[in-house]
Design an enzyme around this catalytic site. Sequence first.
Site, PDB file in Angstrom:
ATOM      1  N   ASP A   1       5.832 -11.797 -13.530  1.00 21.42           N
ATOM      2  CA  ASP A   1       6.783 -10.861 -13.280  1.00 21.42           C
ATOM      3  C   ASP A   1       7.857 -11.319 -12.712  1.00 21.42           C
ATOM      4  O   ASP A   1       7.791 -11.878 -11.505  1.00 21.42           O
ATOM      5  CB  ASP A   1       5.900  -9.871 -12.449  1.00 21.42           C
ATOM      6  CG  ASP A   1       6.823  -8.943 -11.881  1.00 21.42           C
ATOM      7  OD1 ASP A   1       7.474  -8.110 -12.696  1.00 21.42           O
ATOM      8  OD2 ASP A   1       6.720  -8.530 -10.623  1.00 21.42           O
TER       9      ASP A   1
ATOM     10  N   GLU B   1       7.534  -9.989 -18.372  1.00 21.78           N
ATOM     11  CA  GLU B   1       8.284  -8.771 -18.434  1.00 21.78           C
ATOM     12  C   GLU B   1       9.766  -8.703 -18.849  1.00 21.78           C
ATOM     13  O   GLU B   1      10.419  -9.847 -18.300  1.00 21.78           O
ATOM     14  CB  GLU B   1       8.175  -8.055 -17.111  1.00 21.78           C
ATOM     15  CG  GLU B   1       8.624  -6.769 -16.959  1.00 21.78           C
ATOM     16  CD  GLU B   1       8.471  -6.022 -15.633  1.00 21.78           C
ATOM     17  OE1 GLU B   1       9.027  -4.944 -15.378  1.00 21.78           O
ATOM     18  OE2 GLU B   1       7.507  -6.186 -14.818  1.00 21.78           O
TER      19      GLU B   1
ATOM     20  N   ASP C   1       3.588  -7.894  -6.632  1.00 20.63           N
ATOM     21  CA  ASP C   1       4.057  -8.810  -7.708  1.00 20.63           C
ATOM     22  C   ASP C   1       2.967  -9.575  -8.483  1.00 20.63           C
ATOM     23  O   ASP C   1       3.378  -9.679  -9.662  1.00 20.63           O
ATOM     24  CB  ASP C   1       5.253  -9.788  -6.942  1.00 20.63           C
ATOM     25  CG  ASP C   1       6.296  -9.179  -6.540  1.00 20.63           C
ATOM     26  OD1 ASP C   1       7.025  -8.472  -7.357  1.00 20.63           O
ATOM     27  OD2 ASP C   1       6.437  -9.553  -5.377  1.00 20.63           O
TER      28      ASP C   1
END
Length: 175
Positions: free
Chosen positions: A8, A69, A141
């Site tokens: 991420d 992502e 996160d």
Amino acid sequence: MTIILGIDPGSRLTGYGLVKQTGRQFSYLGSGCIKAISAGDDLGARLQTIFAGVSELIVQFQPDMFAIEQVFMAKNPDSALKLGQARGAAIVAATQAGLSIAEYSARQIKQSVVGTGGADKSQVQHMVKTILKLPATPQADAADALAVALCHGHSHDSLSKLAGQATKTVRRRLR
């Protein structure tokens, strides 16, 4: 058995999550954040920290797959550019290690893990904790990165099944 590293990306905090997939089962290997905050406002130093952190994770865990992502367009274009650069640093680390790159939108990740693309962070954290049978809720996160890894595992598993079915269909037609 497959080890998946999920990322991420963030220019100050980059979440990472590692899962082991055996068939349809997932088990937790590790997660956390690469903190590029100590580099201050020097973007180059922060990108180096992200690159070095992801490289270290790859050496330590020897993942078979890498998923990250995609950039989403935020209200602030400057933030989106920095996010893209952080993604680039992580992707270069994976590419140098010979890993192929899989990218997923936030909506795809949430849909895969929670069942709805509009899920909020707390729902993602709860489902990651549940799926991986974690004793505590992971930091946001890190949970997002674990969700990226789980999404890739689900997607890769589905694609493998489709490929197997297609192969069976072609074999039947050739007979």
